[in-house]
Design an enzyme around this catalytic site. Structure first.
Site, PDB file in Angstrom:
ATOM      1  N   PHE A  43       9.845   9.856  48.507  1.00 24.21           N
ATOM      2  CA  PHE A  43       9.461  11.132  49.102  1.00 24.21           C
ATOM      3  C   PHE A  43      10.646  12.074  48.970  1.00 24.21           C
ATOM      4  O   PHE A  43      11.672  11.896  49.624  1.00 24.21           O
ATOM      5  CB  PHE A  43       9.056  10.998  50.575  1.00 24.21           C
TER       6      PHE A  43
ATOM      7  N   LYS B  86      18.383  18.999  55.804  1.00 26.59           N
ATOM      8  CA  LYS B  86      18.025  18.636  57.173  1.00 26.59           C
ATOM      9  C   LYS B  86      19.165  18.820  58.157  1.00 26.59           C
ATOM     10  O   LYS B  86      19.383  19.903  58.670  1.00 26.59           O
ATOM     11  CB  LYS B  86      17.415  17.248  57.222  1.00 26.59           C
TER      12      LYS B  86
ATOM     13  N   ASP C 172      19.404  11.343  46.769  1.00 27.12           N
ATOM     14  CA  ASP C 172      18.747  12.192  47.762  1.00 27.12           C
ATOM     15  C   ASP C 172      19.129  11.667  49.144  1.00 27.12           C
ATOM     16  O   ASP C 172      18.547  10.720  49.649  1.00 27.12           O
ATOM     17  CB  ASP C 172      17.232  12.160  47.562  1.00 27.12           C
TER      18      ASP C 172
END
Length: 419
Positions: A154, A268, A239
């Site tokens: 994801f 984030k 990531d």
């Protein structure tokens, strides 16, 4: 559903809980399926709903809230910058971007950073930069560059990114998709090696697959991948949007195997739970291929975002939050593992990040989250009977014990009901 009122700060008119939900369901697209709780305020690891009930936030904005809600240091930095300058665009220099870029480069050990906004933008940026590096530096034939990706990944929601997802919810009815990606099983070094050829410019991976349920790779996979990428002349692209910036008990999840990728993809928590702030970090050989006009963003690197991001990096530079995640993570792991065989099938924990698989004969993940909500715990399910926990790094030992106790109670009740 209760209908206790809360005050709309914009109008002063009392709004019942049911109306907040009804307005959202009526006017906001249904791309989420929220739990039936309407949050109105937060402090540290805790939030309150419009009725005043307190909940321990064990999702933490998918790790965007690593430092909790309303961290005083981050709010003060944001408030100060709000009074000075918020946006210039990169058409001009601003006095916040340079210090932020330097601090983040030093935190990652890289030469340069390229700031963006959302995590998906950072992934897209990493893809573009890797391709341009492949053409300009590695010498891949024009238009032929490929990137190896991992199944179960994801990385975001853009059409390019979902094109290499194997989740039908993410892909159905959104094609056609961008070519140039080769998928292999997560954690399978042999499959990665077999997928690399003369067109390969990079391997894009999550050191821990968060959306998949906090899926950990086999021991040694990251070290082997680092060696493979070096040997074959391709970029190792990590990531670390969810796994990085203290979540796993180290600054980056790659640190657990003493691995440094060629490209860090960050987001984030970089925005401190205040703004979307993301970036990629790499050495000059890689990021140096970017030239004026070849990539950009109206808001990327804006003064407000840079000020907040800089403060986040300063907070991480002490190592305090990483150590806190490590110590509390050990407590969380011990508590959750004691529930295996008592309604839990499997537990995966790295720092303050856990994925638990519920016995599917008892409850779905959604049912567990609904039951936990009734006990003052907010969490998120994924993939059937899996639940993720990611409390803010500012939570306490008592908070961890409360989480474990609440989950134990939910499972115990389910076992009793099942006979």
């Amino acid at each position: 559903m209760t209908t206790t009122s809360s005050t709309d700060p914009g109008s002063g008119v009392a709004e019942p809980t049911s109306r907040h939900i009804a307005l959202t369901e009526t006017y906001a697209a249904h791309n989420y399926h929220p739990l039936p709780v309407v949050l109105a305020s937060g402090e540290g690891a805790w939030v309150r709903d419009v009725e005043g009930r307190r909940y321990l936030d064990c999702l933490a904005g998918y790790s965007a809230l690593n430092f909790g809600h309303g961290h005083p240091r981050l709010l003060a930095r944001a408030a100060g910058q709000l009074q000075r300058l918020t946006l210039t665009s990169r058409a001009f220099y601003n006095d916040q971007l340079g210090p932020f870029a330097q601090a983040l480069a030093e935190l990652t050990g890289k030469d340069m950073v390229l700031p963006m906004n959302s995590g998906a933008e950072a992934v897209e940026t990493a893809i573009k930069v890797s391709r341009k590096w492949g053409y300009r530096v590695k010498g891949v034939a024009p238009g032929a560059a490929t990137i190896v990706t991992m199944r179960g990944n994801f990385h975001g929601r853009t059409t390019t990114i979902v094109g290499f997802s194997d989740d039908p919810d993410a892909t159905d009815d959104y094609g056609p998709f961008t070519p140039g990606f080769v998928g292999v099983p997560y954690g399978d070094g042999g499959a990665v090696a077999a997928a690399i050829d003369d067109t390969t410019v990079g391997v894009l991976f999550e050191p821990i697959q968060g959306e998949g349920g906090v899926v950990l790779p086999p021991d040694g996979f990251l070290r082997d991948l680092r060696a493979l990428c070096t040997e074959r002349g391709v970029l190792m692209i990590a990531d670390e949007i969810q796994s990085g910036l203290g979540r796993t008990g180290r600054t980056f999840a790659c640190d657990h195997e003493d691995v440094v990728p060629d490209v860090y993809v960050l987001g984030k928590a970089l925005g401190g739970g205040i703004l979307p702030v993301s970036a990629i970090a790499a050495d000059r050989e890689v990021l140096g291929v970017v030239r004026p006009g070849t990539h950009g963003s109206t808001f990327g690197g804006n003064p407000l975002a840079a000020a907040i991001g800089h403060e986040v990096v300063r907070m991480l530079a002490t190592g305090e939050h990483q150590e806190r995640a490590r110590v509390l993570g050990e407590r969380l792991a011990a508590g959750l593992r004691a529930l295996v065989g008592k309604g839990l099938v499997e537990v995966r924990v790295r720092g303050l990040w856990a994925g638990v698989d519920i016995d599917p004969r008892l409850l779905t993940g959604r049912q567990v989250c609904e039951a936990l909500m009734g006990r003052g715990i907010l969490a998120k399910d994924t993939h059937g009977s899996t639940v993720r926990f990611a409390p803010p790094l500012v939570c306490t030992e008592d908070d961890i014990d409360l989480l474990v106790s609440a989950l134990g109670s939910v499972l115990e009740e389910a076992l009793l009901s099942a006979g």
